[in-house]
Design a protein around this motif. Structure first.
Motif, PDB file in Angstrom:
ATOM      1  N   UNK A   1     -58.167  -2.592-100.628  1.00  0.00           N
ATOM      2  CA  UNK A   1     -59.251  -3.550-100.865  1.00  0.00           C
ATOM      3  C   UNK A   1     -59.751  -3.403-102.297  1.00  0.00           C
ATOM      4  N   UNK A   2     -59.650  -4.467-103.077  1.00  0.00           N
ATOM      5  CA  UNK A   2     -59.927  -4.385-104.511  1.00  0.00           C
ATOM      6  C   UNK A   2     -60.848  -5.490-105.003  1.00  0.00           C
ATOM      7  N   UNK A   3     -61.051  -6.528-104.217  1.00  0.00           N
ATOM      8  CA  UNK A   3     -61.861  -7.658-104.678  1.00  0.00           C
ATOM      9  C   UNK A   3     -63.336  -7.296-104.688  1.00  0.00           C
ATOM     10  N   UNK A   4     -64.061  -7.875-105.657  1.00  0.00           N
ATOM     11  CA  UNK A   4     -65.514  -7.697-105.740  1.00  0.00           C
ATOM     12  C   UNK A   4     -66.157  -9.066-105.545  1.00  0.00           C
ATOM     13  N   UNK A   5     -66.993  -9.159-104.528  1.00  0.00           N
ATOM     14  CA  UNK A   5     -67.637 -10.436-104.183  1.00  0.00           C
ATOM     15  C   UNK A   5     -69.109 -10.167-103.892  1.00  0.00           C
ATOM     16  N   UNK A   6     -69.992 -10.966-104.488  1.00  0.00           N
ATOM     17  CA  UNK A   6     -71.431 -10.813-104.281  1.00  0.00           C
ATOM     18  C   UNK A   6     -71.999 -12.131-103.754  1.00  0.00           C
ATOM     19  N   UNK A   7     -72.763 -12.059-102.672  1.00  0.00           N
ATOM     20  CA  UNK A   7     -73.356 -13.259-102.068  1.00  0.00           C
ATOM     21  C   UNK A   7     -74.855 -13.055-101.883  1.00  0.00           C
ATOM     22  N   UNK A   8     -75.634 -14.055-102.301  1.00  0.00           N
ATOM     23  CA  UNK A   8     -77.089 -14.019-102.176  1.00  0.00           C
ATOM     24  C   UNK A   8     -77.540 -15.278-101.443  1.00  0.00           C
ATOM     25  N   UNK A   9     -78.365 -15.097-100.389  1.00  0.00           N
ATOM     26  CA  UNK A   9     -78.777 -16.227 -99.540  1.00  0.00           C
ATOM     27  C   UNK A   9     -79.566 -17.266-100.310  1.00  0.00           C
ATOM     28  N   UNK A  10     -80.466 -16.846-101.203  1.00  0.00           N
ATOM     29  CA  UNK A  10     -81.182 -17.738-102.112  1.00  0.00           C
ATOM     30  C   UNK A  10     -81.894 -18.876-101.386  1.00  0.00           C
ATOM     31  N   UNK A  11     -82.593 -18.561-100.303  1.00  0.00           N
ATOM     32  CA  UNK A  11     -83.433 -19.533 -99.589  1.00  0.00           C
ATOM     33  C   UNK A  11     -82.672 -20.810 -99.225  1.00  0.00           C
TER      34      UNK A  11
END
Length: 695
Positions: free
Chosen positions: A602-612
């Motif tokens: 596993x090498x991928x970098x992913x960032x998720x923010x709900x942001x209302x």
């Protein structure tokens, strides 16, 4: 007291809230070894996982242990956020590393060897050689091995020699006198790197479909032929691991490539940090070796088998047994390119997402190939961190330069363990007329960027490829990574500015879409976490999901703790070392951390923010580590197309949060618990992606 109030009264910098980085990294290798234990994994893949855990341990000593030892030697102990100094960390490493080594050899001897033997794959030891095998091996020794050996007797005229990092050696105890009347006591036999460490017996003497013999066993069996007239009392394998960190004062050198070349020449003989010896090695021999390597008892690791067990991986490709390996699959061609031979034209029409290794890396190679031949392409710019030998990408860049394109390549010479290859790469590109730059003094260029400038209808258009992984054709088959191809003008402008910054001496740049280390990414992450905190305080749903390889940056961890106390729900998928303690009452009870270890790295970098309700999702080349966020050139790019954004969320985040077979959950004390299906259906995230995306 509310969680938020608790956070305001609790010191979030308290060392007890942080796990040690080195110990967390070491713990990852137990999860890798657990893959070898798993009987659901094909047998030769179990062997491969054993070797990976061993190779990882080598690198851990070469880098992390070496750094700690260096801090002690220089008198500059630097405790991390966990508050542990180098002495305490080294003591804990010693204890845990001993457990890992014992587990590796116990698995090799008690489980793997018998299981391989049942399948007709044998490692034949000296005590089991038949007369025919011994005769053949003696001929092999005399014709193929003995001519390249240089055994060395130890005496005042022959002092203890320099021993190469991780090389196979034998310490030999002798009795009697040689031809010059010298009394024999000790000798060393160094196995040259040119010799294979495992030899397959030919069919005429083999008794199984696959019979293998260790080089060390051959050396020990016929060692008396190296010392005629003397009696060999014993021979014992040993291997020394050395500091492999290169130190170059970039402010003091005029030519980084030349300075690195000088450093590389001595790396194989840098300060020792570990000594592996055969389990049967007498104390007198280990004492002699320790004295010569300036090591102590705490640096000795006794091996109940070959000291270079990771070399067993050599048989993986020699054994033609598909039933003992993972099923093969064919990465699919991205749908946007099916029936569309012109890659640039397809990217102009829509953004294209590639998810490796399930989708072919060939699209990236074809993009550069077509650009190198396209008369309307004016310039190509690319970063290369690790690229691999015989890369077609490099050949296409060379062709582009010879075809009159303006080609600029940022080659990171300091990519650990690829320094020598990258120096050769830089020389090859320069000889072809490519403008090669080495990045920025003091900062490794870890960003993965490709920019193509093309003239279309009298105007210039930029095409961009951004990735979470390297431009390496081989690792793209075994590492999970995302790549984005886009002609978005804002992203193209940002990438153009970054290349200008890397090749010139410009000031800090303002980017429209990308975040960049070491300037805006760290601050940007803290700001986005703070935004989720504000939503939670306002009573709105707030959530963060992030996937990365490692997490140790104290500022980010502290902000995540604050977010948890504010009620933000946080899920982290961290493959390797994680310094954050989840599920601590009043601090991190809203944070869950899992690690997924499977067939692919596993090498991928992913960032998720709900942001209302207006979620943002990013892919990046950076982990949430101090070095990536503060001391490297990194890129973090948004997925703007809503369909592709949803796909990244589904494949990289929701999919892995649903994994209940290859996922390990981090406990507050730093241990991991593997998940197993209970009443639900088994779900393995990587297998699901193979089924969904491959052909």
């Amino acid at each position: 007291m509310t969680l938020l109030n608790a956070a305001m009264t609790r010191d979030l910098k308290d060392p007890s809230l942080y796990l040690n980085r080195e110990l967390a990294q070491l713990e990852f290798n137990f999860r890798v070894l657990a893959q070898a234990y798993d009987e659901r994994v094909p047998l030769l893949e179990r062997l491969r996982f054993l070797c990976i855990s061993n190779t990882n341990l080598d690198e851990f000593f070469e880098v992390r242990v070496a750094v700690l030892r260096q801090q002690l030697a220089l008198g500059t102990p630097m405790p991390g956020p966990d508050g542990l100094g180098p002495t305490e960390v080294l003591s804990r490493i010693r204890s845990r590393a001993l457990e890992l080594v014992r587990a590796q050899y116990a698995f090799w001897n008690d489980t793997l060897l018998p299981a391989l033997g049942i399948e007709g794959i044998r490692f034949v030891t000296r005590d089991r050689w038949t007369v025919k095998q011994k005769r053949w091996l003696q001929g092999y020794f005399q014709n193929e091995i003995l001519p390249v050996l240089s055994p060395l007797g130890l005496d005042p005229a022959h002092p203890f020699p320099r021993i190469l990092n991780k090389s196979l050696n034998l310490a030999v105890v002798l009795k009697g006198k040689d031809a010059f009347g010298r009394e024999g006591h000790m000798a060393l036999v160094r196995a040259p790197r040119s010799l294979p460490r495992i030899i397959r017996l030919p069919a005429e003497v083999a008794e199984s479909p696959y019979d293998f013999v260790f080089l060390a066993g051959i050396l020990q069996q016929f060692i008396d032929e190296m010392f005629p007239g003397m009696r060999v009392e014993g021979s014992y394998q040993f291997r020394v691991t050395r500091n492999s960190e290169l130190v170059v004062d970039e402010d003091e050198v005029e030519n980084l490539a030349a300075a690195l070349s000088d450093e590389l020449a001595g790396r194989g003989y840098a300060h020792p940090v570990r000594l592996e010896v055969a389990e049967s090695c007498p104390k007198a021999i280990t004492d002699m070796l320790m004295a010569n390597f300036q090591l102590t008892d705490q640096d000795i690791y006794r091996c109940a088998g070959p000291v270079n067990i990771n070399r067993i991986i050599a048989i993986y490709d020699q054994v033609d047994r598909a039933d003992l390996k993972f099923p093969k699959f064919t990465p699919r061609v991205a749908p946007a390119f099916v029936g569309t031979p012109a890659v640039l034209d397809a990217v102009r029409e829509q953004d294209v997402l590639l998810h490796h290794p399930f989708e072919s890396f060939g699209a990236v190679i074809e993009l550069v190939r077509q650009a190198s031949q396209d008369p309307d392409v004016l310039a190509i710019k690319q970063t290369l961190y690790r690229v691999g030998d015989h890369s077609p990408l490099v050949s296409h860049l060379v062709d582009a330069a010879r075809n009159g394109k303006d080609v600029t390549v940022v080659v990171e010479l300091r990519a650990r363990f690829d320094e020598e290859a990258n120096i050769r790469l830089a020389n090859r590109l320069q000889e072809a007329g490519v403008q090669v730059v080495y990045g920025v003094v003091g900062y490794k260029t870890h960003a993965k960027m490709l920019l193509i400038v093309r003239r279309e209808e009298g105007k210039l258009r930029r095409y961009v490829h951004l990735s979470t992984g390297n431009y390496h054709q081989m690792t793209s088959k075994v590492y999970t990574d995302f790549g984005l191809m886009t002609a978005d003008p804002d992203i193209g402008e940002d990438v153009h500015k970054m290349f200008q910054q890397l090749s010139g001496l410009g000031t800090v740049i303002k980017l429209k879409r990308l975040m960049q280390s070491p300037f805006t990414l760290h601050k940007g992450l803290l700001t986005k976490i703070e935004r989720e905190i504000a939503h939670a305080r306002a009573g709105k749903p707030a959530r963060i999901i992030a996937k990365m390889n490692a997490l140790n940056e104290a500022g980010v961890i502290e902000q995540l703790y604050a977010a948890s106390c504010a009620g933000v729900q946080i899920d982290l998928i961290v493959r390797g070392a994680c310094a954050l303690r989840p599920q601590l009452p009043g601090v991190s009870e809203n944070i869950r951390v899992r690690s997924v270890v499977g067939r692919f790295l596993e090498h991928s970098r992913v960032y998720w923010f709900a942001n209302d309700g207006q979620p943002e999702i990013f892919c990046a080349s950076a982990d949430w580590m101090e070095r990536n966020l503060l001391r490297r050139i990194e890129t973090c790019f948004p997925i703007l197309d809503s369909v592709l954004a949803q796909r990244v969320y589904d494949e990289a985040l929701a999919n892995f949060l649903a994994d209940n077979t290859q996922a390990w959950v981090l406990q507050p004390d730093g241990t991991y618990t593997q998940l197993h299906p209970q009443d639900e259906m088994p779900h393995a995230a990587q297998l699901a992606l193979v089924a969904k995306l491959s052909m």
